[in-house]
Design an enzyme around this catalytic site. Structure first.
Site, PDB file in Angstrom:
ATOM      1  N   ASP A 114      -6.143  -1.775  -6.215  1.00 58.50           N
ATOM      2  CA  ASP A 114      -5.756  -0.585  -5.457  1.00 58.50           C
ATOM      3  C   ASP A 114      -4.832   0.271  -6.314  1.00 58.50           C
ATOM      4  O   ASP A 114      -4.115  -0.237  -7.196  1.00 58.50           O
ATOM      5  CB  ASP A 114      -5.053  -0.970  -4.157  1.00 58.50           C
ATOM      6  CG  ASP A 114      -4.758   0.241  -3.292  1.00 58.50           C
ATOM      7  OD1 ASP A 114      -5.689   1.030  -3.035  1.00 58.50           O
ATOM      8  OD2 ASP A 114      -3.598   0.427  -2.884  1.00 58.50           O
ATOM      9  N   HIS A 153       3.050   6.930   0.275  1.00 56.62           N
ATOM     10  CA  HIS A 153       3.500   5.744  -0.471  1.00 56.62           C
ATOM     11  C   HIS A 153       5.008   5.683  -0.740  1.00 56.62           C
ATOM     12  O   HIS A 153       5.524   4.656  -1.186  1.00 56.62           O
ATOM     13  CB  HIS A 153       2.743   5.602  -1.795  1.00 56.62           C
ATOM     14  CG  HIS A 153       2.718   6.843  -2.649  1.00 56.62           C
ATOM     15  ND1 HIS A 153       3.855   7.450  -3.136  1.00 56.62           N
ATOM     16  CD2 HIS A 153       1.663   7.565  -3.122  1.00 56.62           C
ATOM     17  CE1 HIS A 153       3.522   8.493  -3.874  1.00 56.62           C
ATOM     18  NE2 HIS A 153       2.198   8.601  -3.875  1.00 56.62           N
ATOM     19  N   HIS A 212       2.069   2.822   2.431  1.00 62.45           N
ATOM     20  CA  HIS A 212       1.026   2.328   1.535  1.00 62.45           C
ATOM     21  C   HIS A 212       1.686   1.852   0.244  1.00 62.45           C
ATOM     22  O   HIS A 212       2.531   2.537  -0.327  1.00 62.45           O
ATOM     23  CB  HIS A 212       0.027   3.445   1.204  1.00 62.45           C
ATOM     24  CG  HIS A 212      -0.863   3.801   2.341  1.00 62.45           C
ATOM     25  ND1 HIS A 212      -2.214   4.022   2.196  1.00 62.45           N
ATOM     26  CD2 HIS A 212      -0.613   3.967   3.663  1.00 62.45           C
ATOM     27  CE1 HIS A 212      -2.744   4.320   3.361  1.00 62.45           C
ATOM     28  NE2 HIS A 212      -1.782   4.297   4.266  1.00 62.45           N
ATOM     29  N   ASP A 217      -1.343  -3.649  -0.388  1.00 67.08           N
ATOM     30  CA  ASP A 217      -2.688  -3.295   0.073  1.00 67.08           C
ATOM     31  C   ASP A 217      -3.767  -4.172  -0.556  1.00 67.08           C
ATOM     32  O   ASP A 217      -4.773  -4.484   0.092  1.00 67.08           O
ATOM     33  CB  ASP A 217      -2.970  -1.819  -0.224  1.00 67.08           C
ATOM     34  CG  ASP A 217      -2.229  -0.889   0.732  1.00 67.08           C
ATOM     35  OD1 ASP A 217      -1.494  -1.403   1.604  1.00 67.08           O
ATOM     36  OD2 ASP A 217      -2.362   0.339   0.597  1.00 67.08           O
TER      37      ASP A 217
END
Length: 236
Positions: free
Chosen positions: A7, A57, A152, A157
């Site tokens: 990711d 994020h 995030h 993740d």
């Protein structure tokens, strides 16, 4: 079988507009089990971060000023992922950014290191058409605890996605006969003399049969025609 769940987090949505990667993470699966090996780096993107991306994020250019640039970590990342199948949610997004970063670093594209990429978003849409298939929705659907995911983050993740991927594909693995140890344990008890019991058989109703047929169709589509139950029914 070696797979890498990967990711990225970025400064924005489009590498063609000059956006860059600010975080990359990957965890290793060996024979569908999470190994102890992982890769995680924050990166200096050398440009401002869009406000919308920062809200997702929580990373800022000030926070990343002293982190390495992508070209500095590229050799270690490529060594970690080389030859493995990549497992990525919405793969075109991450692959597009990785290819752009590799190009800027004067390196060949991702396909030269990892020719096989599985897009879990595409897989989820095939298994659950018409439903939400983002990572949070999939965690809820497969009862994976994501309560600690307030923002995030690439590393978190990948860990959640690894669990989601294994959950989405676990049933098909058992159909394809990959659970060798479990079958051996069941076979070892087959000779035990158990008392015969009167068993009440409950037949499936029409709605349950319809749901069963649809589930087999979804599995067969996701496995590209490898669903053993469907094959067995065609032979009978």
């Amino acid at each position: 079988m070696r797979q890498i769940v990967l990711d990225t987090e970025t400064t924005g949505l489009d590498p063609k507009q000059g956006h860059r990667i600010v975080e990359v993470a990957a965890i290793e699966l060996i024979n569908r089990k999470v190994s102890e090996r992982s890769f995680h780096r924050y990166l200096n993107p050398e440009r401002e971060i869009d406000a919308g991306a920062a809200e997702v994020h929580g990373l800022t250019l000030e926070r990343l000023q002293n982190e390495p640039k992508f070209a500095e970590i590229a050799p270690a990342l490529l060594e970690f992922i080389n030859g493995a199948e990549l497992i990525i949610h919405n793969a075109p997004f991450d692959v597009g950014f990785l290819n752009k970063e590799l190009d800027l670093a004067g390196l060949p594209g991702l396909i030269n290191y990892c020719p096989n990429v599985t897009d879990t978003l595409k897989l989820a849409k095939e298994l659950h058409p018409g439903k939400k298939n983002n990572l949070n929705a999939l965690c809820d659907r497969y009862q994976i605890d994501n309560s600690h995911r307030t923002l995030h983050g690439a590393l978190l993740d990948t860990e959640l996605l690894g669990e989601v991927y294994l959950a989405m594909t676990r049933g098909q693995d058992s159909l394809l006969g990959e659970g060798g140890d479990d079958h051996e344990e069941q076979d070892s008890t087959a000779s035990i003399d158990m008392p015969r019991l009167a068993v009440r058989v409950l037949m499936a109703n029409e709605e349950e049969l319809t749901q069963h047929t649809q589930q087999l169709a979804d599995i067969d589509k996701a496995s590209k025609g490898a669903c053993l139950w469907t094959q067995m029914e065609l032979q009978t």
